[in-house]
Design an enzyme around this catalytic site. Structure first.
Site, PDB file in Angstrom:
ATOM      1  N   TYR A 132       0.839  -1.223   0.000  1.00 52.36           N
ATOM      2  CA  TYR A 132       0.000   0.000   0.000  1.00 52.36           C
ATOM      3  C   TYR A 132       0.864   1.259   0.000  1.00 52.36           C
ATOM      4  CZ  TYR A 132      -4.093   2.851   1.473  1.00 52.36           C
ATOM      5  OH  TYR A 132      -5.119   3.764   1.556  1.00 52.36           O
ATOM      6  N   ARG A 190      -1.572   8.046  -3.789  1.00 52.60           N
ATOM      7  CA  ARG A 190      -2.455   7.078  -3.140  1.00 52.60           C
ATOM      8  C   ARG A 190      -3.760   7.711  -2.656  1.00 52.60           C
ATOM      9  NH1 ARG A 190       0.177   4.301   1.961  1.00 52.60           N
ATOM     10  NH2 ARG A 190      -0.808   6.056   3.023  1.00 52.60           N
ATOM     11  N   ASP A 191      -4.802   6.895  -2.639  1.00 53.76           N
ATOM     12  CA  ASP A 191      -6.109   7.311  -2.115  1.00 53.76           C
ATOM     13  C   ASP A 191      -6.647   8.517  -2.887  1.00 53.76           C
ATOM     14  OD1 ASP A 191      -8.244   6.859  -0.413  1.00 53.76           O
ATOM     15  OD2 ASP A 191      -7.398   7.973   1.274  1.00 53.76           O
ATOM     16  N   SER A 221      -5.999   8.864   3.574  1.00 53.84           N
ATOM     17  CA  SER A 221      -4.846   7.976   3.439  1.00 53.84           C
ATOM     18  C   SER A 221      -3.922   8.387   2.301  1.00 53.84           C
ATOM     19  CB  SER A 221      -5.306   6.527   3.257  1.00 53.84           C
ATOM     20  OG  SER A 221      -5.760   6.012   4.492  1.00 53.84           O
ATOM     21  N   ASP A 248      -8.101  -0.114  -2.839  1.00 54.79           N
ATOM     22  CA  ASP A 248      -8.819   1.033  -3.423  1.00 54.79           C
ATOM     23  C   ASP A 248      -8.284   1.554  -4.741  1.00 54.79           C
ATOM     24  OD1 ASP A 248     -10.131   0.840  -1.022  1.00 54.79           O
ATOM     25  OD2 ASP A 248      -9.426   2.744  -0.225  1.00 54.79           O
ATOM     26  N   ASP A 254      -9.329   4.962  10.480  1.00 51.11           N
ATOM     27  CA  ASP A 254      -9.458   5.119   9.027  1.00 51.11           C
ATOM     28  C   ASP A 254      -9.093   6.522   8.576  1.00 51.11           C
ATOM     29  OD1 ASP A 254     -10.579   2.513   8.557  1.00 51.11           O
ATOM     30  OD2 ASP A 254     -12.432   3.262   9.454  1.00 51.11           O
TER      31      ASP A 254
HETATM   32  C1  BGC Z   1      -3.848   3.895   6.517  1.00 49.85           C
HETATM   33  C2  BGC Z   1      -2.542   3.166   6.726  1.00 49.85           C
HETATM   34  C3  BGC Z   1      -2.720   2.084   7.779  1.00 49.85           C
HETATM   35  C4  BGC Z   1      -3.879   1.179   7.382  1.00 49.85           C
HETATM   36  C5  BGC Z   1      -4.164   0.131   8.444  1.00 49.85           C
HETATM   37  C6  BGC Z   1      -4.944   2.907   6.170  1.00 49.85           C
HETATM   38  O1  BGC Z   1      -6.162   3.570   6.088  1.00 49.85           O
HETATM   39  O2  BGC Z   1      -3.697   4.839   5.509  1.00 49.85           O
HETATM   40  O3  BGC Z   1      -1.572   4.085   7.147  1.00 49.85           O
HETATM   41  O4  BGC Z   1      -1.532   1.331   7.893  1.00 49.85           O
HETATM   42  O5  BGC Z   1      -5.054   1.927   7.188  1.00 49.85           O
HETATM   43  O6  BGC Z   1      -4.627   0.712   9.620  1.00 49.85           O
END
Ligand code: BGC
Length: 395
Positions: free
Chosen positions: A117, A122-123, A129, A168, A350
Protein backbone atom coordinates in the site's frame (compact mmCIF):
# COMPACT_ATOMS: atom_id res chain seq x y z
CA UNK A 1 -8.61 4.98 1.77
CA UNK A 2 -11.89 4.48 0.19
CA UNK A 3 -14.47 6.44 -1.31
CA UNK A 4 -17.75 6.80 -2.59
CA UNK A 5 -20.34 7.25 -5.12
CA UNK A 6 -20.76 9.20 -8.22
CA UNK A 7 -23.56 8.68 -10.60
CA UNK A 8 -26.16 6.20 -10.09
CA UNK A 9 -23.76 3.39 -10.41
CA UNK A 10 -20.73 4.18 -8.54
CA UNK A 11 -20.17 4.38 -4.90
CA UNK A 12 -17.14 3.54 -3.21
CA UNK A 13 -15.79 3.50 0.10
CA UNK A 14 -13.00 2.04 1.60
CA UNK A 15 -12.23 -0.33 3.36
CA UNK A 16 -12.16 -5.32 5.65
CA UNK A 17 -12.70 -11.37 9.16
CA UNK A 18 -13.99 -13.56 11.61
CA UNK A 19 -14.02 -17.19 12.03
CA UNK A 20 -16.59 -19.68 12.42
CA UNK A 21 -17.62 -20.41 15.91
CA UNK A 22 -15.33 -23.38 15.82
CA UNK A 23 -12.16 -21.44 15.09
CA UNK A 24 -9.75 -21.41 17.97
CA UNK A 25 -7.64 -18.48 18.97
CA UNK A 26 -4.02 -19.09 18.14
CA UNK A 27 -1.53 -20.13 20.77
CA UNK A 28 1.68 -18.14 20.91
CA UNK A 29 4.31 -19.75 18.74
CA UNK A 30 8.05 -19.51 18.74
CA UNK A 31 9.18 -21.55 15.74
CA UNK A 32 10.40 -19.67 12.65
CA UNK A 33 9.32 -20.70 9.19
CA UNK A 34 9.54 -24.19 7.76
CA UNK A 35 12.46 -26.60 7.50
CA UNK A 36 12.59 -26.17 3.74
CA UNK A 37 11.37 -23.72 1.08
CA UNK A 38 7.62 -23.11 0.94
CA UNK A 39 5.75 -23.50 -2.34
CA UNK A 40 2.21 -22.19 -2.39
CA UNK A 41 -0.08 -23.61 -5.04
CA UNK A 42 -2.27 -20.68 -6.03
CA UNK A 43 -4.59 -22.99 -7.94
CA UNK A 44 -5.75 -24.22 -4.53
CA UNK A 45 -7.07 -22.59 -1.36
CA UNK A 46 -3.90 -22.11 0.72
CA UNK A 47 -5.98 -21.06 3.75
CA UNK A 48 -7.00 -24.69 4.19
CA UNK A 49 -3.38 -25.40 5.12
CA UNK A 50 -2.22 -22.15 6.64
CA UNK A 51 -3.54 -20.01 9.49
CA UNK A 52 -3.33 -16.21 9.24
CA UNK A 53 -0.56 -15.27 11.63
CA UNK A 54 -1.26 -13.01 14.62
CA UNK A 55 1.57 -10.64 13.82
CA UNK A 56 3.77 -8.99 16.37
CA UNK A 57 2.72 -5.45 15.53
CA UNK A 58 -0.95 -5.92 16.13
CA UNK A 59 -0.12 -8.06 19.18
CA UNK A 60 1.94 -5.18 20.57
CA UNK A 61 -0.81 -2.66 19.85
CA UNK A 62 -3.32 -4.86 21.63
CA UNK A 63 -1.03 -5.43 24.59
CA UNK A 64 -0.61 -1.69 25.01
CA UNK A 65 -4.37 -1.25 24.67
CA UNK A 66 -5.07 -3.83 27.36
CA UNK A 67 -3.01 -1.86 29.83
CA UNK A 68 -4.83 1.34 28.87
CA UNK A 69 -8.44 0.12 29.05
CA UNK A 70 -10.96 2.67 30.19
CA UNK A 71 -13.36 -0.18 30.93
CA UNK A 72 -11.55 -2.83 32.94
CA UNK A 73 -14.38 -5.31 32.52
CA UNK A 74 -13.09 -5.74 28.97
CA UNK A 75 -9.66 -6.97 30.07
CA UNK A 76 -9.97 -10.67 29.36
CA UNK A 77 -11.82 -10.12 26.07
CA UNK A 78 -9.30 -7.50 24.94
CA UNK A 79 -6.34 -9.75 25.65
CA UNK A 80 -7.73 -12.34 23.23
CA UNK A 81 -7.34 -9.93 20.32
CA UNK A 82 -3.58 -10.41 20.49
CA UNK A 83 -4.04 -13.95 19.20
CA UNK A 84 -6.26 -13.11 16.23
CA UNK A 85 -4.52 -13.12 12.86
CA UNK A 86 -4.50 -9.90 10.88
CA UNK A 87 -2.61 -8.26 8.06
CA UNK A 88 0.42 -6.03 8.51
CA UNK A 89 0.26 -2.89 6.36
CA UNK A 90 3.46 -1.83 4.64
CA UNK A 91 2.09 1.66 4.10
CA UNK A 92 5.38 3.59 3.76
CA UNK A 93 8.92 2.83 2.67
CA UNK A 94 10.00 3.23 6.28
CA UNK A 95 7.43 0.71 7.46
CA UNK A 96 9.03 -2.00 5.33
CA UNK A 97 11.22 -2.10 8.43
CA UNK A 98 8.35 -3.88 10.21
CA UNK A 99 8.69 -6.89 7.96
CA UNK A 100 11.86 -8.55 9.28
CA UNK A 101 10.74 -8.39 12.93
CA UNK A 102 7.29 -9.68 11.97
CA UNK A 103 8.85 -12.66 10.25
CA UNK A 104 10.67 -13.90 13.28
CA UNK A 105 7.85 -15.79 14.96
CA UNK A 106 5.88 -17.26 12.04
CA UNK A 107 5.58 -21.04 12.43
CA UNK A 108 5.46 -23.38 9.46
CA UNK A 109 1.69 -23.78 9.45
CA UNK A 110 1.03 -20.01 9.55
CA UNK A 111 0.96 -17.46 6.73
CA UNK A 112 2.00 -13.84 7.25
CA UNK A 113 -0.50 -11.40 5.74
CA UNK A 114 0.89 -8.20 4.24
CA UNK A 115 -0.81 -5.26 2.60
CA UNK A 116 1.10 -3.64 -0.23
CA UNK A 117 0.00 0.00 0.00
CA UNK A 118 2.21 2.83 -1.20
CA UNK A 119 1.27 3.78 -4.76
CA UNK A 120 2.11 7.27 -5.98
CA UNK A 121 -0.88 9.56 -5.55
CA UNK A 122 -2.46 7.08 -3.14
CA UNK A 123 -6.11 7.31 -2.12
CA UNK A 124 -6.97 9.54 -5.07
CA UNK A 125 -10.68 9.86 -4.26
CA UNK A 126 -10.25 10.65 -0.58
CA UNK A 127 -7.75 12.43 1.60
CA UNK A 128 -7.42 10.43 4.80
CA UNK A 129 -4.85 7.98 3.44
CA UNK A 130 -2.99 10.13 0.96
CA UNK A 131 0.48 8.61 0.85
CA UNK A 132 4.11 9.64 0.82
CA UNK A 133 4.75 9.23 -2.92
CA UNK A 134 3.54 11.91 -5.28
CA UNK A 135 1.98 11.36 -8.66
CA UNK A 136 4.88 10.62 -11.04
CA UNK A 137 7.12 8.99 -8.44
CA UNK A 138 6.62 5.56 -9.96
CA UNK A 139 10.32 4.80 -10.18
CA UNK A 140 10.63 5.38 -6.44
CA UNK A 141 7.64 3.08 -5.89
CA UNK A 142 9.39 0.37 -7.88
CA UNK A 143 12.95 0.70 -6.62
CA UNK A 144 12.50 1.96 -3.06
CA UNK A 145 9.30 0.14 -2.16
CA UNK A 146 8.40 -2.95 -4.23
CA UNK A 147 11.98 -4.06 -4.92
CA UNK A 148 12.81 -3.80 -1.22
CA UNK A 149 9.83 -5.91 -0.20
CA UNK A 150 10.66 -8.44 -2.93
CA UNK A 151 14.19 -8.80 -1.69
CA UNK A 152 13.06 -9.47 1.89
CA UNK A 153 10.51 -12.06 0.75
CA UNK A 154 13.19 -13.75 -1.36
CA UNK A 155 15.45 -13.88 1.68
CA UNK A 156 12.74 -15.83 3.53
CA UNK A 157 11.73 -18.68 1.21
CA UNK A 158 10.75 -20.86 4.19
CA UNK A 159 7.93 -18.55 5.22
CA UNK A 160 4.50 -18.29 3.56
CA UNK A 161 3.07 -14.87 2.68
CA UNK A 162 -0.39 -13.70 1.62
CA UNK A 163 -0.49 -10.28 -0.01
CA UNK A 164 -3.34 -7.87 -0.55
CA UNK A 165 -2.35 -5.62 -3.42
CA UNK A 166 -3.04 -1.89 -3.19
CA UNK A 167 -6.46 -1.34 -1.60
CA UNK A 168 -8.82 1.03 -3.42
CA UNK A 169 -6.46 1.82 -6.28
CA UNK A 170 -7.94 0.06 -9.32
CA UNK A 171 -11.54 0.40 -8.04
CA UNK A 172 -11.01 4.17 -7.89
CA UNK A 173 -9.98 4.16 -11.54
CA UNK A 174 -13.29 2.53 -12.39
CA UNK A 175 -15.67 4.77 -10.45
CA UNK A 176 -13.80 8.00 -9.77
CA UNK A 177 -12.11 8.64 -13.08
CA UNK A 178 -13.95 11.97 -13.26
CA UNK A 179 -11.81 13.33 -10.44
CA UNK A 180 -8.65 15.13 -11.49
CA UNK A 181 -6.69 13.46 -8.68
CA UNK A 182 -7.67 10.01 -9.98
CA UNK A 183 -6.92 11.03 -13.57
CA UNK A 184 -3.49 12.10 -12.41
CA UNK A 185 -2.92 8.87 -10.47
CA UNK A 186 -4.23 6.46 -13.12
CA UNK A 187 -1.08 5.72 -15.11
CA UNK A 188 0.99 5.19 -11.97
CA UNK A 189 -1.64 2.90 -10.43
CA UNK A 190 -1.81 0.72 -13.54
CA UNK A 191 1.95 0.55 -13.98
CA UNK A 192 2.58 0.15 -10.24
CA UNK A 193 0.05 -2.64 -9.65
CA UNK A 194 1.31 -4.58 -12.68
CA UNK A 195 4.90 -4.16 -11.49
CA UNK A 196 4.00 -5.30 -7.97
CA UNK A 197 2.21 -8.41 -9.29
CA UNK A 198 5.09 -9.30 -11.57
CA UNK A 199 7.90 -8.81 -9.07
CA UNK A 200 6.14 -10.32 -6.07
CA UNK A 201 5.32 -13.48 -8.00
CA UNK A 202 7.43 -15.73 -5.76
CA UNK A 203 6.77 -19.39 -4.87
CA UNK A 204 6.15 -18.61 -1.19
CA UNK A 205 3.63 -15.85 -1.95
CA UNK A 206 -0.06 -15.84 -2.83
CA UNK A 207 -1.61 -12.59 -4.07
CA UNK A 208 -5.08 -11.04 -3.99
CA UNK A 209 -5.76 -7.78 -5.82
CA UNK A 210 -8.09 -5.38 -4.04
CA UNK A 211 -11.54 -5.28 -5.62
CA UNK A 212 -13.39 -2.83 -3.36
CA UNK A 213 -16.67 -4.26 -2.15
CA UNK A 214 -20.25 -4.92 -3.18
CA UNK A 215 -21.29 -1.29 -2.72
CA UNK A 216 -18.52 -0.18 -5.03
CA UNK A 217 -17.81 -2.41 -8.02
CA UNK A 218 -21.00 -4.39 -7.35
CA UNK A 219 -23.20 -1.86 -9.20
CA UNK A 220 -24.49 -3.33 -12.48
CA UNK A 221 -22.62 -0.77 -14.52
CA UNK A 222 -19.36 -1.28 -12.65
CA UNK A 223 -19.05 -5.06 -12.72
CA UNK A 224 -17.67 -5.46 -16.21
CA UNK A 225 -15.38 -2.41 -16.26
CA UNK A 226 -14.17 -3.35 -12.79
CA UNK A 227 -13.31 -6.90 -13.80
CA UNK A 228 -11.64 -5.64 -16.93
CA UNK A 229 -9.54 -3.11 -15.03
CA UNK A 230 -8.21 -5.79 -12.68
CA UNK A 231 -7.70 -8.30 -15.49
CA UNK A 232 -5.74 -5.70 -17.44
CA UNK A 233 -3.27 -5.31 -14.57
CA UNK A 234 -3.00 -9.09 -14.22
CA UNK A 235 -2.36 -9.47 -17.94
CA UNK A 236 0.11 -6.59 -18.05
CA UNK A 237 2.05 -8.37 -15.30
CA UNK A 238 2.29 -11.49 -17.49
CA UNK A 239 -0.48 -13.44 -15.71
CA UNK A 240 1.58 -14.27 -12.64
CA UNK A 241 1.03 -17.77 -11.33
CA UNK A 242 0.79 -16.71 -7.70
CA UNK A 243 -2.24 -14.47 -8.22
CA UNK A 244 -5.23 -16.26 -6.73
CA UNK A 245 -7.85 -13.56 -7.18
CA UNK A 246 -9.22 -10.65 -5.20
CA UNK A 247 -9.59 -9.18 -1.72
CA UNK A 248 -12.96 -7.64 -0.91
CA UNK A 249 -14.40 -5.49 1.87
CA UNK A 250 -10.89 -4.40 2.92
CA UNK A 251 -11.36 -2.00 5.85
CA UNK A 252 -15.01 -2.30 4.93
CA UNK A 253 -18.25 -2.78 6.78
CA UNK A 254 -20.41 -4.99 4.58
CA UNK A 255 -21.99 -8.11 6.00
CA UNK A 256 -21.07 -11.45 4.46
CA UNK A 257 -24.49 -12.90 3.76
CA UNK A 258 -27.14 -10.64 5.32
CA UNK A 259 -30.32 -10.99 3.32
CA UNK A 260 -32.03 -8.83 2.36
CA UNK A 261 -28.86 -6.79 2.16
CA UNK A 262 -28.21 -3.73 4.26
CA UNK A 263 -29.05 -1.20 1.54
CA UNK A 264 -31.61 -3.22 -0.37
CA UNK A 265 -34.37 -0.74 0.51
CA UNK A 266 -32.49 2.24 -0.93
CA UNK A 267 -34.04 3.86 -3.99
CA UNK A 268 -31.13 2.86 -6.20
CA UNK A 269 -30.93 -0.73 -4.94
CA UNK A 270 -32.33 -2.00 -8.22
CA UNK A 271 -29.03 -1.11 -9.85
CA UNK A 272 -26.99 -3.29 -7.53
CA UNK A 273 -27.59 -7.01 -7.16
CA UNK A 274 -24.56 -7.39 -4.87
CA UNK A 275 -26.19 -6.39 -1.60
CA UNK A 276 -23.85 -8.49 0.52
CA UNK A 277 -20.26 -9.64 0.07
CA UNK A 278 -21.23 -13.22 -0.67
CA UNK A 279 -23.23 -12.12 -3.69
CA UNK A 280 -20.49 -9.73 -4.66
CA UNK A 281 -17.77 -12.42 -4.54
CA UNK A 282 -19.94 -14.67 -6.68
CA UNK A 283 -21.10 -12.05 -9.18
CA UNK A 284 -17.84 -10.17 -9.54
CA UNK A 285 -16.06 -13.53 -9.62
CA UNK A 286 -18.06 -14.50 -12.70
CA UNK A 287 -17.14 -11.19 -14.35
CA UNK A 288 -13.47 -11.79 -13.55
CA UNK A 289 -13.62 -15.21 -15.12
CA UNK A 290 -15.04 -13.73 -18.28
CA UNK A 291 -12.32 -11.09 -18.24
CA UNK A 292 -9.67 -13.80 -17.91
CA UNK A 293 -8.50 -13.43 -14.35
CA UNK A 294 -8.31 -15.85 -11.40
CA UNK A 295 -11.34 -15.17 -9.27
CA UNK A 296 -11.05 -16.61 -5.77
CA UNK A 297 -11.49 -14.15 -2.92
CA UNK A 298 -10.54 -13.35 0.61
CA UNK A 299 -13.01 -11.16 2.48
CA UNK A 300 -12.26 -8.79 5.34
CA UNK A 301 -14.63 -9.51 8.22
CA UNK A 302 -12.58 -7.61 10.81
CA UNK A 303 -15.17 -4.95 11.58
CA UNK A 304 -18.40 -6.06 9.94
CA UNK A 305 -20.30 -7.55 12.90
CA UNK A 306 -22.93 -4.83 13.18
CA UNK A 307 -25.09 -3.63 10.29
CA UNK A 308 -27.50 -0.72 9.98
CA UNK A 309 -24.95 1.83 11.14
CA UNK A 310 -24.13 3.71 7.95
CA UNK A 311 -26.38 6.47 6.69
CA UNK A 312 -25.12 5.75 3.20
CA UNK A 313 -23.39 2.76 1.71
CA UNK A 314 -20.37 4.81 0.70
CA UNK A 315 -19.61 5.99 4.24
CA UNK A 316 -16.28 4.45 5.09
CA UNK A 317 -14.68 6.30 7.97
CA UNK A 318 -14.55 4.88 11.52
CA UNK A 319 -18.17 3.82 11.43
CA UNK A 320 -19.74 4.37 14.83
CA UNK A 321 -21.08 1.31 16.65
CA UNK A 322 -19.05 -1.23 14.64
CA UNK A 323 -17.94 -4.55 16.13
CA UNK A 324 -15.26 -7.13 15.44
CA UNK A 325 -16.61 -9.75 13.04
CA UNK A 326 -15.94 -13.39 12.37
CA UNK A 327 -12.38 -14.41 13.16
CA UNK A 328 -10.14 -15.54 10.29
CA UNK A 329 -11.15 -18.90 8.93
CA UNK A 330 -11.08 -20.91 5.73
CA UNK A 331 -14.61 -22.14 6.40
CA UNK A 332 -16.72 -19.77 4.33
CA UNK A 333 -19.29 -22.09 2.81
CA UNK A 334 -18.60 -20.66 -0.64
CA UNK A 335 -16.05 -22.22 -2.97
CA UNK A 336 -15.03 -18.87 -4.47
CA UNK A 337 -14.36 -17.41 -1.02
CA UNK A 338 -11.06 -18.85 0.18
CA UNK A 339 -11.19 -17.29 3.61
CA UNK A 340 -12.52 -14.64 5.93
CA UNK A 341 -9.55 -12.62 7.11
CA UNK A 342 -8.87 -9.49 9.12
CA UNK A 343 -7.12 -7.06 6.81
CA UNK A 344 -7.76 -3.78 8.60
CA UNK A 345 -6.34 -4.08 12.11
CA UNK A 346 -9.33 -3.17 14.26
CA UNK A 347 -8.47 -0.25 16.51
CA UNK A 348 -6.37 1.54 13.88
CA UNK A 349 -8.16 4.62 12.57
CA UNK A 350 -9.46 5.12 9.03
CA UNK A 351 -8.77 8.84 9.11
CA UNK A 352 -8.61 11.87 11.32
CA UNK A 353 -11.68 13.78 12.44
CA UNK A 354 -9.58 16.91 12.98
CA UNK A 355 -10.93 19.25 10.34
CA UNK A 356 -7.79 21.35 10.41
CA UNK A 357 -5.51 18.45 9.46
CA UNK A 358 -4.06 18.20 5.93
CA UNK A 359 -5.54 14.76 5.44
CA UNK A 360 -8.94 15.58 6.91
CA UNK A 361 -11.62 14.01 4.74
CA UNK A 362 -15.20 15.12 5.18
CA UNK A 363 -16.33 11.50 5.46
CA UNK A 364 -14.50 11.35 8.81
CA UNK A 365 -16.59 14.27 10.06
CA UNK A 366 -19.94 12.71 9.20
CA UNK A 367 -22.60 11.95 11.72
CA UNK A 368 -22.01 8.21 11.53
CA UNK A 369 -18.22 8.52 11.89
CA UNK A 370 -16.72 8.04 15.34
CA UNK A 371 -15.12 11.21 16.72
CA UNK A 372 -12.57 12.13 17.82
CA UNK A 373 -10.42 9.90 15.66
CA UNK A 374 -6.68 10.15 15.02
CA UNK A 375 -4.84 10.00 11.69
CA UNK A 376 -5.32 6.93 9.50
CA UNK A 377 -3.43 3.96 10.90
CA UNK A 378 -3.06 5.50 14.37
CA UNK A 379 -4.48 3.69 17.38
CA UNK A 380 -7.90 4.73 18.60
CA UNK A 381 -8.33 3.25 22.06
CA UNK A 382 -11.98 4.12 22.60
CA UNK A 383 -12.93 2.79 19.20
CA UNK A 384 -11.05 -0.45 19.90
CA UNK A 385 -13.06 -0.90 23.09
CA UNK A 386 -16.28 -0.33 21.16
CA UNK A 387 -15.29 -2.96 18.61
CA UNK A 388 -14.84 -5.46 21.46
CA UNK A 389 -18.17 -4.59 23.08
CA UNK A 390 -19.97 -5.01 19.76
CA UNK A 391 -18.06 -8.10 18.57
CA UNK A 392 -19.96 -10.97 17.01
CA UNK A 393 -19.16 -13.64 17.90
CA UNK A 394 -18.34 -12.17 21.30
CA UNK A 395 -14.88 -12.55 22.78
C1 BGC B 1 -3.85 3.90 6.52
C2 BGC B 1 -2.54 3.17 6.73
C3 BGC B 1 -2.72 2.08 7.78
C4 BGC B 1 -3.88 1.18 7.38
C5 BGC B 1 -4.16 0.13 8.44
C6 BGC B 1 -4.94 2.91 6.17
O1 BGC B 1 -6.16 3.57 6.09
O2 BGC B 1 -3.70 4.84 5.51
O3 BGC B 1 -1.57 4.09 7.15
O4 BGC B 1 -1.53 1.33 7.89
O5 BGC B 1 -5.05 1.93 7.19
O6 BGC B 1 -4.63 0.71 9.62
Amino acid sequence: MKFSQSTVLAFAATALAAPSATTKEQPRQAAVGCASAVTLDASTNVWKKYTLHANKFYRDEVTAAVSALSDSSLASAAAKLADVGSFLWLDTIENIGKLEPALQDVPCDHILGLVIYDLPGRDCAAKASNGELKVGEISRYKSEYIDKVVSILKDHPKTAFALVIEPDSLPNLVTNSDLQTCKDSAAGYRDGVAYALKQLNLPNVVMYIDAGHGGWLGWDANLKPGAQELAKAYTAAGKPKQVRGIATNVAGWNAWDLSPGEFSKASDAKYNACQNEKTYVTTFGAALKTAGMPNHAIVDTGRNAVTGLRKEWGNWCNVKGAGFGVRPTATTGTELADAFVWVKPGGESDGTSDSSANRFDSFCGKEDAFQPSPEAGQWNQVYFEELIKNAKPAF
